[in-house]
Design a protein around this motif. Structure first.
Motif, PDB file in Angstrom:
ATOM      1  N   PRO A 160     -20.320 -18.048  14.299  1.00 30.02           N
ATOM      2  CA  PRO A 160     -19.712 -17.221  15.358  1.00 30.02           C
ATOM      3  C   PRO A 160     -20.757 -16.729  16.356  1.00 30.02           C
ATOM      4  O   PRO A 160     -21.953 -16.680  16.055  1.00 30.02           O
ATOM      5  CB  PRO A 160     -19.116 -16.050  14.575  1.00 30.02           C
ATOM      6  N   ALA A 161     -20.297 -16.359  17.558  1.00 31.73           N
ATOM      7  CA  ALA A 161     -21.183 -15.791  18.571  1.00 31.73           C
ATOM      8  C   ALA A 161     -21.813 -14.523  18.020  1.00 31.73           C
ATOM      9  O   ALA A 161     -21.186 -13.772  17.287  1.00 31.73           O
ATOM     10  CB  ALA A 161     -20.399 -15.487  19.841  1.00 31.73           C
ATOM     11  N   GLY A 162     -23.070 -14.264  18.367  1.00 28.73           N
ATOM     12  CA  GLY A 162     -23.780 -13.083  17.881  1.00 28.73           C
ATOM     13  C   GLY A 162     -24.580 -13.360  16.612  1.00 28.73           C
ATOM     14  O   GLY A 162     -25.363 -12.504  16.197  1.00 28.73           O
ATOM     15  N   SER A 163     -24.389 -14.514  15.972  1.00 27.85           N
ATOM     16  CA  SER A 163     -25.155 -14.850  14.765  1.00 27.85           C
ATOM     17  C   SER A 163     -26.598 -15.171  15.144  1.00 27.85           C
ATOM     18  O   SER A 163     -26.876 -15.682  16.222  1.00 27.85           O
ATOM     19  CB  SER A 163     -24.565 -16.075  14.063  1.00 27.85           C
ATOM     20  N   ARG A 164     -27.515 -14.863  14.237  1.00 30.46           N
ATOM     21  CA  ARG A 164     -28.923 -15.217  14.459  1.00 30.46           C
ATOM     22  C   ARG A 164     -29.147 -16.642  13.970  1.00 30.46           C
ATOM     23  O   ARG A 164     -28.718 -17.014  12.884  1.00 30.46           O
ATOM     24  CB  ARG A 164     -29.845 -14.258  13.729  1.00 30.46           C
ATOM     25  N   VAL A 165     -29.824 -17.425  14.804  1.00 29.09           N
ATOM     26  CA  VAL A 165     -30.131 -18.813  14.462  1.00 29.09           C
ATOM     27  C   VAL A 165     -31.611 -19.066  14.689  1.00 29.09           C
ATOM     28  O   VAL A 165     -32.273 -18.381  15.470  1.00 29.09           O
ATOM     29  CB  VAL A 165     -29.303 -19.816  15.293  1.00 29.09           C
ATOM     30  N   LYS A 166     -32.125 -20.066  13.986  1.00 28.86           N
ATOM     31  CA  LYS A 166     -33.521 -20.480  14.126  1.00 28.86           C
ATOM     32  C   LYS A 166     -33.542 -21.895  14.685  1.00 28.86           C
ATOM     33  O   LYS A 166     -32.816 -22.764  14.206  1.00 28.86           O
ATOM     34  CB  LYS A 166     -34.213 -20.431  12.766  1.00 28.86           C
ATOM     35  N   VAL A 167     -34.374 -22.127  15.678  1.00 32.36           N
ATOM     36  CA  VAL A 167     -34.509 -23.452  16.288  1.00 32.36           C
ATOM     37  C   VAL A 167     -35.389 -24.293  15.365  1.00 32.36           C
ATOM     38  O   VAL A 167     -36.540 -23.934  15.073  1.00 32.36           O
ATOM     39  CB  VAL A 167     -35.123 -23.367  17.704  1.00 32.36           C
ATOM     40  N   ILE A 168     -34.829 -25.422  14.895  1.00 33.85           N
ATOM     41  CA  ILE A 168     -35.565 -26.275  13.958  1.00 33.85           C
ATOM     42  C   ILE A 168     -35.932 -27.636  14.533  1.00 33.85           C
ATOM     43  O   ILE A 168     -36.679 -28.402  13.920  1.00 33.85           O
ATOM     44  CB  ILE A 168     -34.759 -26.479  12.650  1.00 33.85           C
ATOM     45  N   GLY A 169     -35.424 -27.964  15.711  1.00 35.31           N
ATOM     46  CA  GLY A 169     -35.746 -29.258  16.304  1.00 35.31           C
ATOM     47  C   GLY A 169     -35.168 -29.380  17.692  1.00 35.31           C
ATOM     48  O   GLY A 169     -34.515 -28.469  18.197  1.00 35.31           O
ATOM     49  N   GLN A 170     -35.407 -30.532  18.286  1.00 32.19           N
ATOM     50  CA  GLN A 170     -34.945 -30.756  19.653  1.00 32.19           C
ATOM     51  C   GLN A 170     -34.580 -32.223  19.812  1.00 32.19           C
ATOM     52  O   GLN A 170     -35.322 -33.109  19.414  1.00 32.19           O
ATOM     53  CB  GLN A 170     -36.054 -30.377  20.644  1.00 32.19           C
ATOM     54  N   ASP A 171     -33.409 -32.484  20.395  1.00 35.62           N
ATOM     55  CA  ASP A 171     -32.961 -33.830  20.751  1.00 35.62           C
ATOM     56  C   ASP A 171     -32.735 -33.846  22.254  1.00 35.62           C
ATOM     57  O   ASP A 171     -31.644 -33.518  22.720  1.00 35.62           O
ATOM     58  CB  ASP A 171     -31.661 -34.196  20.020  1.00 35.62           C
ATOM     59  N   GLY A 172     -33.763 -34.181  23.002  1.00 37.33           N
ATOM     60  CA  GLY A 172     -33.659 -34.152  24.456  1.00 37.33           C
ATOM     61  C   GLY A 172     -33.524 -32.724  24.938  1.00 37.33           C
ATOM     62  O   GLY A 172     -34.409 -31.908  24.731  1.00 37.33           O
ATOM     63  N   VAL A 173     -32.377 -32.382  25.551  1.00 31.78           N
ATOM     64  CA  VAL A 173     -32.166 -31.020  26.054  1.00 31.78           C
ATOM     65  C   VAL A 173     -31.311 -30.187  25.104  1.00 31.78           C
ATOM     66  O   VAL A 173     -30.979 -29.054  25.420  1.00 31.78           O
ATOM     67  CB  VAL A 173     -31.506 -31.048  27.450  1.00 31.78           C
ATOM     68  N   ILE A 174     -30.956 -30.736  23.966  1.00 32.64           N
ATOM     69  CA  ILE A 174     -30.159 -30.005  22.977  1.00 32.64           C
ATOM     70  C   ILE A 174     -31.053 -29.574  21.828  1.00 32.64           C
ATOM     71  O   ILE A 174     -31.761 -30.389  21.246  1.00 32.64           O
ATOM     72  CB  ILE A 174     -28.995 -30.877  22.454  1.00 32.64           C
ATOM     73  N   LEU A 175     -31.036 -28.275  21.543  1.00 35.39           N
ATOM     74  CA  LEU A 175     -31.833 -27.747  20.448  1.00 35.39           C
ATOM     75  C   LEU A 175     -31.023 -27.793  19.158  1.00 35.39           C
ATOM     76  O   LEU A 175     -29.831 -27.501  19.141  1.00 35.39           O
ATOM     77  CB  LEU A 175     -32.232 -26.289  20.749  1.00 35.39           C
ATOM     78  N   ARG A 176     -31.673 -28.184  18.060  1.00 35.06           N
ATOM     79  CA  ARG A 176     -31.031 -28.153  16.740  1.00 35.06           C
ATOM     80  C   ARG A 176     -31.356 -26.809  16.100  1.00 35.06           C
ATOM     81  O   ARG A 176     -32.517 -26.376  16.099  1.00 35.06           O
ATOM     82  CB  ARG A 176     -31.556 -29.296  15.868  1.00 35.06           C
ATOM     83  N   VAL A 177     -30.310 -26.168  15.583  1.00 40.69           N
ATOM     84  CA  VAL A 177     -30.493 -24.839  14.999  1.00 40.69           C
ATOM     85  C   VAL A 177     -29.876 -24.791  13.611  1.00 40.69           C
ATOM     86  O   VAL A 177     -29.058 -25.625  13.238  1.00 40.69           O
ATOM     87  CB  VAL A 177     -29.866 -23.725  15.877  1.00 40.69           C
ATOM     88  N   GLU A 178     -30.294 -23.761  12.874  1.00 37.16           N
ATOM     89  CA  GLU A 178     -29.684 -23.450  11.571  1.00 37.16           C
ATOM     90  C   GLU A 178     -29.561 -21.927  11.507  1.00 37.16           C
ATOM     91  O   GLU A 178     -30.213 -21.215  12.274  1.00 37.16           O
ATOM     92  CB  GLU A 178     -30.531 -23.985  10.419  1.00 37.16           C
ATOM     93  N   ALA A 179     -28.724 -21.480  10.608  1.00 29.91           N
ATOM     94  CA  ALA A 179     -28.547 -20.026  10.447  1.00 29.91           C
ATOM     95  C   ALA A 179     -29.862 -19.415   9.993  1.00 29.91           C
ATOM     96  O   ALA A 179     -30.529 -19.943   9.105  1.00 29.91           O
ATOM     97  CB  ALA A 179     -27.450 -19.740   9.432  1.00 29.91           C
ATOM     98  N   ALA A 180     -30.241 -18.297  10.639  1.00 27.29           N
ATOM     99  CA  ALA A 180     -31.484 -17.629  10.269  1.00 27.29           C
ATOM    100  C   ALA A 180     -31.271 -16.835   8.994  1.00 27.29           C
ATOM    101  O   ALA A 180     -30.209 -16.268   8.766  1.00 27.29           O
ATOM    102  CB  ALA A 180     -31.933 -16.718  11.399  1.00 27.29           C
ATOM    103  N   ALA A 181     -32.320 -16.777   8.198  1.00 26.49           N
ATOM    104  CA  ALA A 181     -32.230 -16.050   6.936  1.00 26.49           C
ATOM    105  C   ALA A 181     -32.420 -14.586   7.118  1.00 26.49           C
ATOM    106  O   ALA A 181     -33.007 -14.070   8.002  1.00 26.49           O
ATOM    107  CB  ALA A 181     -33.285 -16.578   5.960  1.00 26.49           C
TER     108      ALA A 181
END
Length: 149
Positions: free
Chosen positions: A128-149
């Motif tokens: 959901p919006a407002g969740s904390r995420v961590k950037v773990i990678g990048q595919d061109g202009v799209i960042l890959r994220v996962e839920a932050a601990a």
């Protein structure tokens, strides 16, 4: 044709070298530079030794072309060093490992985060919006994220 080859002068080689260098200006990627220099060198040798047979002139041209190209290739490989700015021209790489708040929810694997004054597309698990995420990678202009601990 044979009579022309037997009467090659240094002007022919210098003109050929000049033509190759002009063609290099139009974007040959550096290769014609060294072949043009080899042709000019054969022109100089033909000027110094006017009795040089045309067959030897062509052999010299071939050998000098290969030698100059190999010399430059080796010089480029040994001169290459790691950049002192590895992230230069790789927009988004500075965001790797950082945490952000989702600006728009991730639905169907796509969402957005706000980093500074820029909105970035992200891909990752639905959150959901407002969740904390961590950037773990990048595919061109799209960042890959996962839920932050």
């Amino acid at each position: 044709m044979w009579s022309y080859l037997q009467q090659l002068s240094f002007w022919d080689w210098l003109a050929f070298g000049t033509l190759l260098l002009i063609l290099e200006v139009f974007g040959a990627g550096g290769y014609l530079l060294w072949v043009g220099i080899a042709a000019a060198a054969v022109g100089v040798l033909t000027y110094l030794f006017p009795a040089l047979p045309w067959t030897l002139q062509f052999v010299l041209f071939g050998v000098l072309s290969v030698l100059t190209a190999v010399y430059w290739w080796r010089r480029q490989r040994t001169a290459a060093k790691p950049s002192d700015q590895p992230g230069l021209n790789r927009r988004g790489s500075e965001l790797l490992g950082r945490q952000f708040v989702l600006h728009e929810a991730i639905n169907g694997g796509r969402g957005k985060i706000k980093a500074g004054d820029t909105l970035w597309l992200v891909s990752g698990p639905d959150l959901p919006a407002g969740s904390r995420v961590k950037v773990i990678g990048q595919d061109g202009v799209i960042l890959r994220v996962e839920a932050a601990a």
